[in-house]
Scaffold this motif. Structure first.
Motif, mmCIF file in Angstrom:
data_model
loop_
_atom_site.group_PDB
_atom_site.id
_atom_site.type_symbol
_atom_site.label_atom_id
_atom_site.label_comp_id
_atom_site.label_asym_id
_atom_site.label_seq_id
_atom_site.Cartn_x
_atom_site.Cartn_y
_atom_site.Cartn_z
ATOM 1 N N LEU B 184 0.810 -1.219 0.000
ATOM 2 C CA LEU B 184 0.000 0.000 0.000
ATOM 3 C C LEU B 184 0.847 1.275 0.000
ATOM 4 C CD1 LEU B 184 -2.755 -1.189 2.506
ATOM 5 C CD2 LEU B 184 -3.071 -0.776 0.070
ATOM 6 N N LYS B 185 2.159 1.125 0.183
ATOM 7 C CA LYS B 185 3.011 2.314 0.098
ATOM 8 C C LYS B 185 3.312 2.680 -1.358
ATOM 9 C CE LYS B 185 5.106 2.013 4.656
ATOM 10 N NZ LYS B 185 6.320 1.853 5.457
ATOM 11 N N ASN B 188 0.413 5.282 -4.742
ATOM 12 C CA ASN B 188 -0.335 6.081 -3.778
ATOM 13 C C ASN B 188 -0.247 7.567 -4.123
ATOM 14 O OD1 ASN B 188 -1.804 6.648 -1.504
ATOM 15 N ND2 ASN B 188 -0.180 6.173 -0.033
ATOM 16 N N ARG B 235 -8.098 4.853 -0.949
ATOM 17 C CA ARG B 235 -8.117 4.154 -2.239
ATOM 18 C C ARG B 235 -9.127 3.007 -2.268
ATOM 19 N NH1 ARG B 235 -1.904 2.832 -2.402
ATOM 20 N NH2 ARG B 235 -2.240 3.202 -0.187
ATOM 21 N N ARG B 244 -5.564 -1.309 -8.081
ATOM 22 C CA ARG B 244 -6.143 -0.037 -7.631
ATOM 23 C C ARG B 244 -7.198 0.432 -8.607
ATOM 24 N NH1 ARG B 244 -2.933 5.727 -7.214
ATOM 25 N NH2 ARG B 244 -4.428 6.637 -8.670
ATOM 26 N N ILE B 247 -8.421 6.617 -6.415
ATOM 27 C CA ILE B 247 -7.798 7.237 -5.247
ATOM 28 C C ILE B 247 -8.532 8.543 -4.981
ATOM 29 C CG2 ILE B 247 -6.051 8.457 -6.633
ATOM 30 C CD1 ILE B 247 -4.081 7.874 -4.228
#
Lengths: 142, 684
Positions: B184-185, B188, B235, B244, B247
């Motif tokens: 998840l880093k 983003n 997100r 994804r 966002i």
């Protein structure tokens, strides 16, 4: 049930919590020194305040280590248990890195924050000696 | 499952549409059919996606609650490298299996819901990344997903990785992210260090259809190390692939709507945080997810982020499928009190003066429940902009007005006056008045001061910076539209000091001025000054404020009334045995904590927040049951440690179970399952 029976139950029922009657010594007997608390403060600033907040008053992510909430959890608990809890679980991102003497220093600082008066002897690092002292948030009655 | 789900939602929409035109009876019919935990299971963190924490189960009732027995216990010590003392989990129960996070590495376990026997355990050792995580420990929970064929458990690790596990085996699902893991880093819309990037999440993910929605949490922001901290964007991901989907920038970027609420556009670009660390709620019919947002960087000093600063401390309604914003509502403008919206908004279909409203009820740290129309974001009862005091801190510009809720009444004490101070005895009151003289007192939204040793040392603030309500939120009985919420009455001494630049690049950070006459500390403290620290806001070790220290309130959100309020939590030993109170009878004071409540068909249930010496002489805490209509206590059960995670309930083989996460002091984390003795269950 007799009084003695009740006191016995109290001791048996609580891990490490001590009834006032069985323990003559509490944190109010001048159990740490000003110098020790200063050492503890430096350590706490370096290793504890990032989570527990300035003056260890608590942050969004970690509880206060002074004040009424802390007192209500630790009232009557032996300092050996509190010290073990710190030594084995804190700082939470590097547990097990504090030595026993360092843990005692931080504890001394925590006591000073709660305005518990210092004395002439340092808080011992040894668990057996710490087991003779109970945490109390108020001074003993005259 | 998804298919039936869609059908279900469509039926719901039809019913809802009928209701708008029809009578109150139809409303009642609608209510009995949708909300609450269905099928005697508990499939999402909040009981349902509306976060009602309500279950229609009724076997455990006021006549038998005190007969509850421990069915099984599950100790979480061995799930991580060391025991944990703050187990906050609310487990899920699906198909006879209980799923929970636990342990200091946030492992996931599947347990037999009837016996507590472990079916599987999954744990990821994240090494340095885990150690550097801003939100450690076992977290609050996880999410369950099924399409009728596959079943998955989705959770977020301390190091901010989303993992999908096969619910049957506990193995990571190969087709999801990379071998079951989404970092998840990455991806983003910002660069961050894979190890030290200050971001995580301890809330449970929420899933609607095939979309899983993920927020973000950071370190507490009283002394942020960097003004340009990492951003807490929200997100949406495809629950099948981990891809994804969208966002949402919780601080608008140049050109995005909302940027005009920042006086200096570059400040918006620079600011970080504004995460959603609280639980989110979902209306599947409207297709909306509700995001309770926290502050941009700097909890108590806004000099680097002038302006209202959207979407700080706002509720945002976002389309689940696209991430597009439908509406937003800011609860606090330019926040300088850490009024982060701390918990899930509770979705309720209320009837106000005969009109059905799809509402959202947001409990807050500041002691109000904000009730909004969840389709439009418009307040159900007026929320008035009222003038508040200006800040005197250099560089700060507090908002001249703040939104004040007019209905329902606050569930916590707001603001501090001399009248609020401890008054067990005249001597204690006198001491309290003397102490308070060194501080600034005032109503809600009195700004923090720049601390001076000679006074004011700080602003006394109530509810405190941690509430009021906090992450545990509330519960809703959809049959009566009573909302239940636990709250603390606690004072924070809130003040700022100039930063010396070492711990933070902010101009001001939280702290109190030291005594300039006292000798400096052995080593100069890195951020705050050394020397004699300000006194704790206590009077002989007792709270400065009068009891109750914590309450449970019932609010009728059809009418906007406070129906009842009771002190929750037995008086702690340090107060009961206090020498200054000798000879006085102290009524139950309540206990400060983070107490989630559970509503069932028959009861309101909540455990206590702290240890005390129970009537049997044991050190422990009680699990209590209240009459939902009156707040009268109807039962209690002993627990060896306080409640630290919100309770849940389910039915299995004809017996109702209650699960509570307990821990604290020297008692490490444990799930405790209660049920009635076999002979007491025949009534159902």
């Amino acid at each position: 049930m007799s009084r003695a029976g009740l006191a016995c139950l109290v001791v048996a029922g609580c891990v490490g919590a001590a009834s006032a009657q069985t323990l003559p010594r509490s944190v109010w007997n001048g159990v740490y020194t000003v110098d020790q608390a200063k050492k503890g403060e430096a350590l706490a600033v370096a290793q504890c305040v990032s989570c527990h907040g300035d003056g260890l008053r608590g942050g969004e992510a970690a509880p206060p280590l002074t004040g009424d909430l802390f007192n209500s959890t630790w009232e009557g608990v032996l300092l050996s248990d509190l010290a073990d809890r710190i030594r084995t679980t804190m700082p939470i991102d590097r547990p097990g890195t504090l030595s026993r003497p360092q843990t005692a220093d931080v504890l001394a600082y925590m006591l000073s924050l709660s305005k518990i008066p210092a004395g002439t002897l340092s808080l011992p690092a040894d668990a057996g000696a710490l087991a003779q002292i109970a945490y109390r948030s108020y001074p003993p009655q005259p | 499952m998804t298919k039936t789900h869609v059908k279900f939602a469509a039926v719901a929409a039809v019913v809802a549409a009928t209701v708008v035109m029809a009578s109150l009876a139809a409303v009642a019919q609608n209510r009995t059919f949708s909300p609450g935990a269905a099928n005697a299971e508990w499939k999402t963190y909040g009981g349902d996606l509306r976060s009602t924490r309500y279950s229609p189960l009724a076997q455990i009732n006021k006549d038998n609650f005190s007969k509850l027995e421990v069915a099984w216990r599950f100790k979480t010590d061995a799930l991580g490298p060391r025991p944990e003392f703050n187990l906050q989990s609310t487990p899920l129960m699906v198909g006879g299996v209980l799923y929970s996070t636990g342990g200091t590495r946030r492992a996931v376990v599947a347990l037999d819901a009837g016996t507590g026997e472990m079916r599987w355990m999954y744990s990821l050792n994240e090494g340095k990344r885990g150690e550097a995580a801003p939100r450690q420990l076992s977290g609050r929970g996880l999410a369950y997903w099924s399409d009728g064929r596959q079943e998955r458990i989705v959770y977020v690790t301390p190091g901010y990785q989303m993992i999908a596990l096969d619910a049957k085996t506990g193995r990571p699902v190969p087709g999801f992210g990379r071998n079951g893991i989404v970092d998840l880093k990455l991806n983003n819309d910002q660069e961050m260090d894979p190890v030290t990037g200050e971001i995580g999440l301890h809330a449970a993910p929420v899933i609607s259809g095939d979309v899983v929605i993920i927020g973000a949490a950071h370190l507490p922001g009283s002394i942020p190390s960097r003004r340009d901290n990492d951003n807490g964007y929200v997100r949406g991901f495809d629950v099948r692939t981990g891809k994804r989907l969208w966002i949402f920038h919780t601080i608008p970027r140049p050109g995005e709507p909302g940027i005009e609420t920042w006086e200096v556009e570059s400040a918006a670009e620079q600011s970080g945080n504004a995460g959603v660390w609280a639980q989110m709620s979902i209306d599947e019919e409207l297709g909306l997810v509700y995001l309770p947002v926290e502050l941009p960087t700097g909890d108590y000093y806004g000099g680097h982020r002038l302006g209202d600063g959207l979407y700080g401390e706002s509720i945002i309604a976002v389309e689940i499928k696209t991430g597009k914003k439908r509406w937003h509502y800011q609860l606090v403008h330019h926040g300088i009190w850490d009024s982060d919206i701390p918990c899930a908004p509770i979705l309720a279909d209320i009837v106000v003066d005969g009109r059905m409203i799809k509402a959202l009820a947001q409990p807050s740290k500041q002691g109000w429940v904000y009730v909004l129309d969840r389709a439009t974001g418009v307040p159900v009862w007026p929320i008035e902009e009222r003038a508040v005091e200006a800040s005197t801190v250099p560089g700060e510009k507090a908002s001249p007005t703040q939104p004040f809720v007019t209905k329902p009444p606050a569930f916590a004490k707001q603001g501090v006056t001399i009248d609020d101070l401890i008054d067990f005895t005249p001597a204690l009151r006198a001491e309290a008045v003397k102490l308070a003289a060194r501080y600034k007192l005032g109503p809600l939204y009195t700004p923090p001061v720049a601390s001076k040793w000679e006074g004011p040392l700080a602003t006394l603030m109530m509810p405190s910076t941690t509430g009021g309500a906090n992450w545990q939120g509330g519960a809703l009985d959809p049959e009566t539209n009573y909302l239940y919420v636990y709250s603390s009455n606690q004072i924070s001494d809130l003040a700022l000091i100039e930063s010396d630049g070492k711990r933070s690049d902010m101009r001001y950070v939280r702290g109190t001025a030291p005594n300039p006459a006292a000798p400096p500390a052995a080593l100069p403290a890195a951020g705050a000054a050394g020397g004699e620290a300000a006194p704790p806001v206590l009077v002989q070790g007792l709270p400065l404020v009068k009891p109750p220290y914590a309450t449970i309130s019932a609010l009728d959100i059809d009418k906007g009334d406070l129906v009842w309020q009771v002190a929750h939590g037995e008086t702690p030993d340090n107060i009961r045995n206090h020498p200054a109170l000798k000879g006085l009878t102290i009524p139950r004071t309540g206990r400060i904590g983070r107490i989630g409540v559970l509503a069932t068909k028959t009861l309101l249930i909540a455990g206590e927040a702290g240890f005390f010496t129970t009537p049997s002489g044991q050190r422990g805490a009680m699990l209590r049951a209240y009459d939902k209509a009156t707040g009268q206590e109807v039962g209690e059960v002993y627990m060896p440690a306080p409640q630290t995670g919100s309770p849940m309930t389910y039915m299995l083989n004809g017996r109702q179970y209650l699960i509570v996460s307990i821990s604290g002091g020297t008692y490490s984390g444990e799930l405790v399952a209660f049920r009635l003795p076999q002979d007491a269950t025949t009534t159902n």
